[in-house]
Design a protein around this motif. Structure first.
Motif, PDB file in Angstrom:
ATOM      1  N   SER A 462       0.837  -1.207   0.000  1.00  0.00           N
ATOM      2  CA  SER A 462       0.000   0.000   0.000  1.00  0.00           C
ATOM      3  C   SER A 462       0.866   1.248   0.000  1.00  0.00           C
ATOM      4  N   ALA A 463       1.910   1.238   0.832  1.00  0.00           N
ATOM      5  CA  ALA A 463       2.825   2.380   0.882  1.00  0.00           C
ATOM      6  C   ALA A 463       3.586   2.530  -0.434  1.00  0.00           C
ATOM      7  N   GLN A 464       3.975   1.399  -1.024  1.00  0.00           N
ATOM      8  CA  GLN A 464       4.700   1.443  -2.301  1.00  0.00           C
ATOM      9  C   GLN A 464       3.821   2.010  -3.408  1.00  0.00           C
ATOM     10  N   GLU A 465       2.564   1.630  -3.415  1.00  0.00           N
ATOM     11  CA  GLU A 465       1.632   2.153  -4.422  1.00  0.00           C
ATOM     12  C   GLU A 465       1.467   3.666  -4.280  1.00  0.00           C
ATOM     13  N   LEU A 552       1.307   4.803   7.678  1.00  0.00           N
ATOM     14  CA  LEU A 552       2.134   3.978   8.563  1.00  0.00           C
ATOM     15  C   LEU A 552       1.855   4.253  10.041  1.00  0.00           C
ATOM     16  N   ASP A 553       0.915   5.180  10.310  1.00  0.00           N
ATOM     17  CA  ASP A 553       0.545   5.536  11.675  1.00  0.00           C
ATOM     18  C   ASP A 553       1.737   6.084  12.469  1.00  0.00           C
ATOM     19  N   VAL A 554       2.506   6.975  11.830  1.00  0.00           N
ATOM     20  CA  VAL A 554       3.647   7.618  12.507  1.00  0.00           C
ATOM     21  C   VAL A 554       3.579   9.141  12.323  1.00  0.00           C
ATOM     22  N   GLN A 555       2.366   9.707  12.282  1.00  0.00           N
ATOM     23  CA  GLN A 555       2.202  11.141  12.056  1.00  0.00           C
ATOM     24  C   GLN A 555       2.918  11.966  13.115  1.00  0.00           C
ATOM     25  N   ASN A 556       3.023  11.426  14.335  1.00  0.00           N
ATOM     26  CA  ASN A 556       3.627  12.192  15.431  1.00  0.00           C
ATOM     27  C   ASN A 556       5.107  12.483  15.218  1.00  0.00           C
TER      28      ASN A 556
END
Length: 566
Positions: A462-465, A552-556
Motif C-alpha cells: 500500500s505504501a509502495q503504491e 504507517l501511523d507515525v504522524q507524530n
C-alpha cells in the motif's frame, strides 16, 4: 605387464582423448590466469580476451561431458576437478557481469555454482589430505554467496553460510592452518550483510519476504508528453567506497552494494541450462546494453582512481553521462578558513585510508598543515566536467562539492548527503548511510527513519503504491519548475538519473519535515541548488509525506504544518 606395456594397450583414440583434454585444461588455466593481467578499466581491451577464454572453456566443458568414461578410466578424472572447471566458468560469468553490468550473466554464474553444490562435485575433497583443495572449496562457497547476495537469494545465502561455517570448522580442525581468523571474518561479514536491511518485510505467515530493489518495469515515472528534456544516457558509473565503520563483504561496503543495485535493471527470468547443454557465450546474448557499465573501487589510491576516471572519460560515447558515486570519510580543511577560495581549499573525501588515520577527527587535525594525497577534492574532478558529469557524494564533508565551477558548460549535477545526522540515526551507520538508503530504496529508508523495524507485506505494498504517485508528482515538479537549473532537466531523460533525482527530492523533503532532523546540516544539498519552493519544500510534497506517515501511523514524528513554522 610393465607400465609401458599397459600404456601400449590403451587404444590410440583413447590416448588422443586424454591428450586433447590435457591440452584444453592447460590452455584454459593459462587464459584464466591471464585475466588477472588485464586492465580492469576501459571497455575494449578485454573483450576479445574474454571471448577466447569462454571459447576454450566451452570446448573443455563439452569435451569432458562427451568423454567422461574414458577420462575417468584413463586419466583418473576426479569430481572435484570437474567442479573446479565449473567454478572457473562461474567466475568467468561473474567477472563478465562486473565488466558489462548485464545482470543476466549473474544468472549464468548462479547456474554453474548451483550445479556444483547439487552434484556434490567437491564432496570428496574433505577425504583427501590436501588443505589446498579444501581452500578451493571454501573460496567456491564465498563466491557463490556473493552471487546469491547480488541476486537477492537471501534464504539460500543463509543455508550456504551454515554450510560454509561447518566446512571452515572441519578445515581448521583437520589442518594446522594460519587462515582461520580470515575465514571466520568472512562468516561475520556475510552475516552482517544479510542483516543490514533496517526493515524486515513479513508475509501473512510471518515469514521474511525478500524483494529486489533493482529498477523494474513501470517503476520510473514516465515523461509527460511534449516535455523537453535531455537525451543523455547514463553510460558509465564509478562506485567508490572507503568506510571502515560499515558492513563490508568481498571489497563491497553496504553502500557500494546498494548503489550497484540502484543502477541495474531487474534481470529477466532466463531458463539457463548451461550445465546440461554447454556454455552460452557472451555474444549469444542480446547486444543492447540496458545497464550502465560500472567500476567498483574499494579504497582506491588517487592514482588508481584517476586512471579509472580517465579511461572512462576517454571512452564515454557521445550524448552519454559519467556518474561518480563517493562514499567515504570526509577530509576537512584547516581551521583558519579565511583564505579558502578554490576547489582545493574546502577539503574533500578520503578514498584510501593511511594506516595511522583512524577516524575523521584524526584526518581533520592532520590536514591542518598539509593536504592528504588520497583526498579527492572537487578540483580533481574539474577536468572531467568537459563531458556530462553526475556526482553523488555521501560523506561528512559532502558540501565541499558545492564549490564547483562549471567551466565548460556541460551538464553537471552534484547530489550531496547531510553532513551530520541525529544521534539515533548515527547509531545505525554500520548498516549503511541513510542518504544512500533513500537513493536505493526510498520506502525502506522512510520506514527506517520512522523507527519501523518490521512491516507486513500488505502495508508495504500500500505504501509502495502511494509512493509511485509521489514519485510521479515530484517528476512533474521538476519538469514544470520555471526556475530550475537546466542541468537537472538535461539528465532527466535517463531513467536511472531521473529516479535518483526524484528520490533525492523525496529524501530532502522527508528529512525537512521529520522532527528529529532540526540541524540544517542534516539536510541533503545539491549543486546547482534546487528551487526549494518548487521541490523539497513544496506544500504538495509535504502533504504527500504527511499522508505517507498517516498510512504507517507515525504522524507524530513529522511536523504537520509548513516548514517555515519551525
Amino acid at each position: 605387464m610393465t607400465g609401458a606395456d599397459a600404456e601400449d594397450d590403451i587404444p590410440l583414440s583413447e590416448r588422443k582423448t586424454v591428450t586433447d583434454f590435457c591440452y584444453l585444461l592447460d590452455k584454459s588455466k593459462q587464459l584464466f590466469n591471464g585475466l588477472r593481467d588485464l586492465p580492469q578499466y576501459g571497455h575494449k581491451q578485454w573483450q576479445s580476451y574474454f571471448g577466447r577464454t569462454f571459447d576454450v572453456y566451452t570446448k573443455l566443458w563439452k569435451f569432458q561431458q562427451q568423454h567422461r568414461q574414458i577420462l575417468d578410466n584413463r586419466y583418473g578424472l576426479k569430481r572435484w576437478q570437474i567442479g573446479e572447471v565449473a567454478s572457473k566458468i562461474g567466475q568467468l560469468y561473474y567477472h563478465y557481469y562486473l565488466r558489462t553490468s548485464e545482470t543476466s550473466y549473474l544468472n549464468e554464474a548462479f547456474s554453474f555454482y548451483s550445479a556444483i553444490r547439487q552434484r556434490s562435485y567437491y564432496y570428496q575433497v574433505n577425504k583427501e589430505d590436501r588443505p589446498e583443495l579444501v581452500v578451493k572449496k571454501l573460496r567456491y562457497y564465498a563466491r557463490y554467496i556473493v552471487v546469491c547476495l547480488l541476486l537477492n537469494k537471501m534464504d539460500l545465502v543463509k543455508v550456504l553460510v551454515k554450510e560454509l561455517s561447518e566446512e571452515i570448522e572441519d578445515y581448521t580442525q583437520r589442518f594446522n592452518t594460519e587462515d582461520q581468523l580470515e575465514w571466520n571474518l568472512v562468516l561475520q561479514e556475510v552475516a552482517s550483510f544479510v542483516e543490514a536491511d533496517p526493515v524486515v518485510l513479513l508475509n501473512d505467515n510471518n515469514c521474511v519476504t525478500v524483494i529486489s530493489y533493482r529498477l523494474q518495469e513501470g517503476n520510473v515515472p514516465p515523461l509527460e508528453q511534449g516535455m523537453v528534456v535531455g537525451q543523455l544516457v547514463l553510460a558509465d558509473a564509478l562506485i567508490i567506497g572507503n568506510s571502515n565503520s560499515q558492513v563490508k563483504f568481498s571489497e563491497l561496503t553496504i553502500d557500494m552494494f546498494r548503489m550497484l543495485q540502484a543502477l541495474e535493471r531487474e534481470p529477466g527470468n532466463l531458463a539457463v541450462q548451461t550445465c546440461k547443454q554447454g556454455i552460452l557465450e557472451p555474444n549469444e546474448k542480446p547486444a543492447k546494453r540496458e545497464n550502465p557499465h560500472k567500476y567498483l573501487l574499494y579504497k582506491p589510491t588517487f592514482s588508481q582512481l584517476f586512471t579509472f576516471l580517465s579511461a572512462s572519460f576517454k571512452e564515454l560515447p557521445a550524448n552519454s553521462v559519467l556518474l561518480v558515486y563517493l562514499s567515504a570519510t570526509g577530509v576537512f580543511p584547516a581551521l583558519n578558513s579565511e583564505y579558502e577560495v578554490g576547489p582545493y581549499d574546502f577539503g574533500g573525501v578520503l578514498t584510501n585510508s593511511n594506516r595511522d588515520i583512524v577516524n575523521g577527527e584524526v584526518i581533520q587535525k592532520r590536514n591542518q598543515s598539509q593536504k592528504d594525497m588520497h583526498c579527492l577534492h572537487p578540483g580533481d574532478l574539474l577536468p572531467f566536467t568537459r563531458k556530462p558529469l553526475f556526482i553523488i557524494v555521501d560523506s561528512t564533508n559532502s558540501t565541499a562539492y558545492k564549490n564547483f565551477t562549471n567551466m565548460f558548460g556541460q551538464p553537471l549535477v552534484c547530489l550531496l548527503s547531510p553532513k551530520v545526522y541525529p544521534k539515533s540515526i548515527q547509531d545505525q551507520s554500520q548498516r549503511g548511510s541513510l542518504f544512500t538508503l533513500f537513493l536505493y530504496s526510498p520506502l525502506l529508508a522512510f520506514f527506517s527513519v520512522c523507527g519501523l523495524n518490521s512491516v507486513r507485506r500488505g502495508l508495504w505494498e500500500s505504501a509502495q503504491e502511494f509512493l509511485h504517485k509521489v514519485d510521479h508528482d515530484i517528476a512533474q515538479m521538476i519538469t514544470r519548475s520555471q526556475t530550475i537549473d537546466q542541468a537537472f532537466l538535461q539528465f532527466f531523460g535517463d531513467e536511472f538519473l531521473r529516479l535518483l533525482l526524484i528520490r533525492f527530492v523525496f529524501c530532502s523533503a522527508t528529512l525537512r519535515l521529520h522532527k528529529v532532523f532540526r540541524d540544517s546540516q542534516s539536510f541533503p544539498e545539491s549543486y546547482p541548488e534546487l528551487p526549494k519552493q518548487d521541490t523539497v519544500e513544496s506544500s504538495v510534497l509535504q502533504k504527500h509525506i504527511l499522508k505517507m506517515a498517516a498510512i504507517l501511523d507515525v504522524q507524530n514524528l513529522f511536523w504537520d504544518h509548513s516548514v517555515e513554522a519551525y
